[in-house]
Design an enzyme around this catalytic site. Structure first.
Site, PDB file in Angstrom:
ATOM      1  N   GLN A  47      -3.693  -1.336   9.852  1.00  0.00           N
ATOM      2  CA  GLN A  47      -3.671  -2.682   9.276  1.00  0.00           C
ATOM      3  C   GLN A  47      -4.286  -3.685  10.260  1.00  0.00           C
ATOM      4  O   GLN A  47      -3.868  -3.785  11.406  1.00  0.00           O
ATOM      5  CB  GLN A  47      -2.231  -3.089   8.928  1.00  0.00           C
ATOM      6  CG  GLN A  47      -2.121  -4.433   8.231  1.00  0.00           C
ATOM      7  CD  GLN A  47      -2.815  -4.463   6.861  1.00  0.00           C
ATOM      8  OE1 GLN A  47      -2.780  -3.494   6.111  1.00  0.00           O
ATOM      9  NE2 GLN A  47      -3.457  -5.581   6.525  1.00  0.00           N
TER      10      GLN A  47
ATOM     11  N   ASP B  62     -10.235   3.377   4.696  1.00  0.00           N
ATOM     12  CA  ASP B  62     -10.651   1.971   4.623  1.00  0.00           C
ATOM     13  C   ASP B  62     -12.167   1.845   4.738  1.00  0.00           C
ATOM     14  O   ASP B  62     -12.719   0.770   4.524  1.00  0.00           O
ATOM     15  CB  ASP B  62     -10.003   1.172   5.761  1.00  0.00           C
ATOM     16  CG  ASP B  62      -8.876   0.284   5.271  1.00  0.00           C
ATOM     17  OD1 ASP B  62      -8.788   0.078   4.040  1.00  0.00           O
ATOM     18  OD2 ASP B  62      -8.099  -0.202   6.100  1.00  0.00           O
TER      19      ASP B  62
ATOM     20  N   LYS C 235       0.838  -1.202   0.000  1.00  0.00           N
ATOM     21  CA  LYS C 235       0.000   0.000   0.000  1.00  0.00           C
ATOM     22  C   LYS C 235       0.877   1.258   0.000  1.00  0.00           C
ATOM     23  O   LYS C 235       0.588   2.239  -0.689  1.00  0.00           O
ATOM     24  CB  LYS C 235      -0.927  -0.006   1.225  1.00  0.00           C
ATOM     25  CG  LYS C 235      -2.031  -1.064   1.095  1.00  0.00           C
ATOM     26  CD  LYS C 235      -2.744  -1.315   2.414  1.00  0.00           C
ATOM     27  CE  LYS C 235      -3.729  -2.483   2.276  1.00  0.00           C
ATOM     28  NZ  LYS C 235      -4.318  -2.887   3.558  1.00  0.00           N
TER      29      LYS C 235
END
Ligand code: NDP
Length: 289
Positions: A98, A121, A54
């Site tokens: 994460q 996200d 990412k």
């Protein structure tokens, strides 16, 4: 006739190129490129690879990279402090925690502390509530990737029967809501669904996000359906999806492969979300001046 194979890599490359162009335009206009903060706790090798990918992708499109790596024994308050600092930092447009976080940390509570305008996200309760209510907000990346692939195929969603298998907060539920937003008639299946093949075979669009290799076979697929396989399963034969590709491809009109289907889309949509967050923050700043 076997199905057309939907090329997720090509669609993701197109999205990334578009994002790169818009990042450069935003940078020129405001003097500030979007910044993506990644927060990694612990040393899980899989998570480390995801985060590295990412970060690399965000730098490739011209975004600034802010990385925070905390040890596996970090306390809840340590991670909270990093998230709070990122929330307050005007150079950080988007924050990515994460998941999963190591045992002993409360992942949902940490996620909930990400400022909604930086929740690239799309996983905070506020973003989830906005999606549920159909109000503007950041949507989860993988579900957005599913919709982007359907759009790239020109699939007419309005009035279509869409069947989603899997009801996780990460994929299944938000995919269902995005399909509903596009006026599909949505059926959401899960482990307690009775007679799964009979339900799936109604779908003009069939989206599968279960985590069970080859669960969905030809008998689940309506002739001519578009099949999107979100599953990523590591097996002794390599990466496999949730769909038994060969059989399903004989009945579908189009199908995503694994790897090379939904997988590449997640990062592309994360980048698009980060850009969208940066644009909104820049607009809010201008409005305050
Ligand atoms: P979860 O384990 O959170 O959810 C799985 C869902 O599948 C649950 O709702 C479960 O039902 C349902 N399910 C399990 N067994 C069956 C069955 N036999 N029949 C019908 N439904 C069943 O998984 P995720 O949603 O997080 O991930 C799903 C898959 O997608 C995984 O392979 C994951 O690796 C992959 N993935 C891929 C991404 C990408 O970038 N391409 C991103 C995220 C995930 P119940 O709720 O009743 O238990």
């Amino acid at each position: 006739m076997p199905a057309r194979i939907i090329d997720g890599k090509a669609v993701a490359a197109r999205v990334r190129a578009e994002v790169a162009e818009q990042v450069s335009e935003l940078h020129e206009r405001t003097g500030r490129a979007p910044g993506l903060a990644t927060v990694l706790v612990g040393d899980d090798p899989g998570s480390a690879i995801y985060v590295a990918n990412k970060r690399k992708a965000s730098e490739e499109v011209g975004m600034r990279d802010y990385h925070h790596h905390l040890p596996a024994d970090a306390a809840q308050e340590d991670v909270e402090a990093v998230i709070a600092a990122c929330n307050a930092d005007p150079d950080v447009s988007g924050i990515l925690l994460q998941l999963p976080v190591p045992d002993g940390l409360d992942g949902p509570s940490l996620t909930a502390q990400i400022a909604p305008e930086k929740d690239v996200d799309g996983l905070t309760p506020i973003s989830g509530g906005r999606l549920l209510q159909g109000s503007p907000g950041l949507r989860p990346a993988t579900p957005l990737g599913v919709l982007e692939l359907l759009d790239s195929e020109g699939v007419a969603l309005e009035g279509a029967e869409a069947v989603v298998v899997g009801r996780s907060n990460l994929v299944g539920k938000p995919v269902s809501l995005l399909l509903l937003e596009r006026n599909a008639t949505v059926t959401l299946c899960h482990s307690r669904t009775r007679n799964l093949p009979a339900v799936c075979v109604r779908g003009d669009v069939l989206v599968v996000a279960v985590g069970s290799p080859g669960l969905i076979g030809a008998e689940h697929v309506k002739p001519g359906a578009v099949v999107i396989d979100v599953g990523i399963n590591r097996t002794p034969d390599g990466l496999r999806g949730d769909v038994e590709f060969e059989g399903a491809a004989q009945r579908a009109s189009a199908i995503t492969p694994v790897p090379g289907g939904v997988g590449p889309m997640t990062i592309a949509m994360l980048l698009r979300n980060t850009l969208a967050a940066a644009e909104l923050q820049a607009a809010a700043l201008t409005a305050r001046r």
